[in-house]
Design a protein around this motif. Structure first.
Motif, mmCIF file in Angstrom:
data_model
loop_
_atom_site.group_PDB
_atom_site.id
_atom_site.type_symbol
_atom_site.label_atom_id
_atom_site.label_comp_id
_atom_site.label_asym_id
_atom_site.label_seq_id
_atom_site.Cartn_x
_atom_site.Cartn_y
_atom_site.Cartn_z
ATOM 1 N N ILE A 154 0.829 -1.210 0.000
ATOM 2 C CA ILE A 154 0.000 0.000 0.000
ATOM 3 C C ILE A 154 0.865 1.262 0.000
ATOM 4 N N VAL A 155 1.885 1.293 0.850
ATOM 5 C CA VAL A 155 2.759 2.476 0.926
ATOM 6 C C VAL A 155 3.471 2.706 -0.405
ATOM 7 N N VAL A 156 4.013 1.639 -0.981
ATOM 8 C CA VAL A 156 4.757 1.790 -2.239
ATOM 9 C C VAL A 156 3.811 2.100 -3.392
ATOM 10 N N TRP A 157 2.622 1.567 -3.376
ATOM 11 C CA TRP A 157 1.639 1.875 -4.410
ATOM 12 C C TRP A 157 1.343 3.379 -4.418
ATOM 13 N N ILE A 158 1.096 3.927 -3.245
ATOM 14 C CA ILE A 158 0.828 5.368 -3.144
ATOM 15 C C ILE A 158 2.047 6.165 -3.585
ATOM 16 N N ALA A 159 3.236 5.739 -3.159
ATOM 17 C CA ALA A 159 4.469 6.448 -3.546
ATOM 18 C C ALA A 159 4.682 6.401 -5.056
ATOM 19 N N THR A 160 4.360 5.271 -5.676
ATOM 20 C CA THR A 160 4.513 5.142 -7.131
ATOM 21 C C THR A 160 3.579 6.089 -7.864
ATOM 22 N N VAL A 161 2.348 6.168 -7.416
ATOM 23 C CA VAL A 161 1.379 7.071 -8.054
ATOM 24 C C VAL A 161 1.823 8.527 -7.891
ATOM 25 N N LEU A 162 2.256 8.895 -6.690
ATOM 26 C CA LEU A 162 2.714 10.265 -6.464
ATOM 27 C C LEU A 162 3.967 10.574 -7.281
ATOM 28 N N PHE A 163 4.890 9.624 -7.389
ATOM 29 C CA PHE A 163 6.098 9.817 -8.193
ATOM 30 C C PHE A 163 5.724 10.048 -9.658
ATOM 31 N N THR A 164 4.772 9.275 -10.148
ATOM 32 C CA THR A 164 4.352 9.422 -11.545
ATOM 33 C C THR A 164 3.721 10.787 -11.792
ATOM 34 N N ILE A 165 2.844 11.188 -10.883
ATOM 35 C CA ILE A 165 2.130 12.452 -11.070
ATOM 36 C C ILE A 165 3.053 13.662 -10.937
ATOM 37 N N HIS A 166 3.916 13.655 -9.926
ATOM 38 C CA HIS A 166 4.674 14.867 -9.598
ATOM 39 C C HIS A 166 6.088 14.920 -10.175
ATOM 40 N N ILE A 167 6.631 13.800 -10.596
ATOM 41 C CA ILE A 167 8.007 13.810 -11.113
ATOM 42 C C ILE A 167 8.080 13.305 -12.552
ATOM 43 N N TYR A 168 7.523 12.114 -12.804
ATOM 44 C CA TYR A 168 7.646 11.492 -14.131
ATOM 45 C C TYR A 168 6.937 12.304 -15.213
ATOM 46 N N ASN A 169 5.685 12.655 -14.967
ATOM 47 C CA ASN A 169 4.923 13.402 -15.988
ATOM 48 C C ASN A 169 5.524 14.767 -16.304
ATOM 49 N N PRO A 170 5.845 15.607 -15.311
ATOM 50 C CA PRO A 170 6.463 16.903 -15.653
ATOM 51 C C PRO A 170 7.805 16.753 -16.371
ATOM 52 N N ALA A 171 8.608 15.768 -15.958
ATOM 53 C CA ALA A 171 9.895 15.557 -16.639
ATOM 54 C C ALA A 171 9.671 15.103 -18.079
ATOM 55 N N GLY A 172 8.667 14.282 -18.300
ATOM 56 C CA GLY A 172 8.346 13.840 -19.658
ATOM 57 C C GLY A 172 7.874 14.988 -20.536
ATOM 58 N N ILE A 173 7.084 15.879 -19.964
ATOM 59 C CA ILE A 173 6.621 17.044 -20.716
ATOM 60 C C ILE A 173 7.794 17.943 -21.085
ATOM 61 N N GLU A 174 8.686 18.182 -20.133
ATOM 62 C CA GLU A 174 9.869 19.011 -20.404
ATOM 63 C C GLU A 174 10.766 18.374 -21.463
ATOM 64 N N MET A 175 10.932 17.063 -21.385
ATOM 65 C CA MET A 175 11.728 16.360 -22.384
ATOM 66 C C MET A 175 11.084 16.472 -23.759
ATOM 67 N N GLY A 176 9.773 16.353 -23.819
ATOM 68 C CA GLY A 176 9.061 16.486 -25.083
ATOM 69 C C GLY A 176 9.183 17.877 -25.674
ATOM 70 N N LEU A 177 9.105 18.885 -24.812
ATOM 71 C CA LEU A 177 9.273 20.260 -25.290
ATOM 72 C C LEU A 177 10.684 20.487 -25.826
ATOM 73 N N GLU A 178 11.681 19.913 -25.152
ATOM 74 C CA GLU A 178 13.063 20.061 -25.613
ATOM 75 C C GLU A 178 13.270 19.399 -26.972
ATOM 76 N N GLN A 179 12.597 18.271 -27.193
ATOM 77 C CA GLN A 179 12.747 17.553 -28.456
ATOM 78 C C GLN A 179 11.848 18.101 -29.556
ATOM 79 N N GLY A 180 10.983 19.033 -29.222
ATOM 80 C CA GLY A 180 10.121 19.642 -30.221
ATOM 81 C C GLY A 180 8.882 18.826 -30.547
ATOM 82 N N MET A 181 8.445 17.994 -29.622
ATOM 83 C CA MET A 181 7.228 17.203 -29.835
ATOM 84 C C MET A 181 6.016 18.131 -29.908
#
Length: 118
Positions: free
Chosen positions: A44-71
């Motif tokens: 349960i703890v890791v499930w919540i941590a995984t969801v929070l990591f995806t929402i607050h770190i993975y997604n914004p980093a992916g958006i920034e990477m996409g902007l840098e690559q001109g997606m």
């Protein structure tokens, strides 16, 4: 460091962090607890941590990477769809890690028992 390289590191962390947290919790939780309670709490703890990591770190980093690559609209690739995948499958990695952890623990106990008989 380029945003693409940062995103690659975050992708690796997205896989490694749940495993590290799960093993840490299994070692840190009291030994008097039954394994099913330790497993349940860890998952349960890791499930919540995984969801929070995806929402607050993975997604914004992916958006920034996409902007840098001109997606074109990288927000469409890193939105609630990747968050929903974490919500639906975020329990699999910690549960599998607990399974491997307890298999290793059982194997260690069997090995020690055979060694004591000799």
């Amino acid at each position: 460091m380029a945003k693409t390289e940062i995103f690659e590191l975050i992708k690796i962390a997205r896989f490694c962090i749940p495993i590290i947290i799960t093993i840490g919790l299994l070692f840190l939780l009291p030994k008097s607890w039954a394994f099913k309670y330790k497993t349940l709490l860890s998952v349960i703890v890791v499930w919540i941590a995984t969801v929070l990591f995806t929402i607050h770190i993975y997604n914004p980093a992916g958006i920034e990477m996409g902007l840098e690559q001109g997606m074109d609209s990288p927000e469409m690739h890193f939105d609630n769809n990747s968050s929903s995948v974490s919500i639906l499958t975020g329990w699999v990695t910690p549960l599998f890690t607990c399974f491997i952890f307890y298999l290793g623990k059982i194997a260690t106990l069997i090995f020690k028992a055979k060694k004591c008989k000799q």
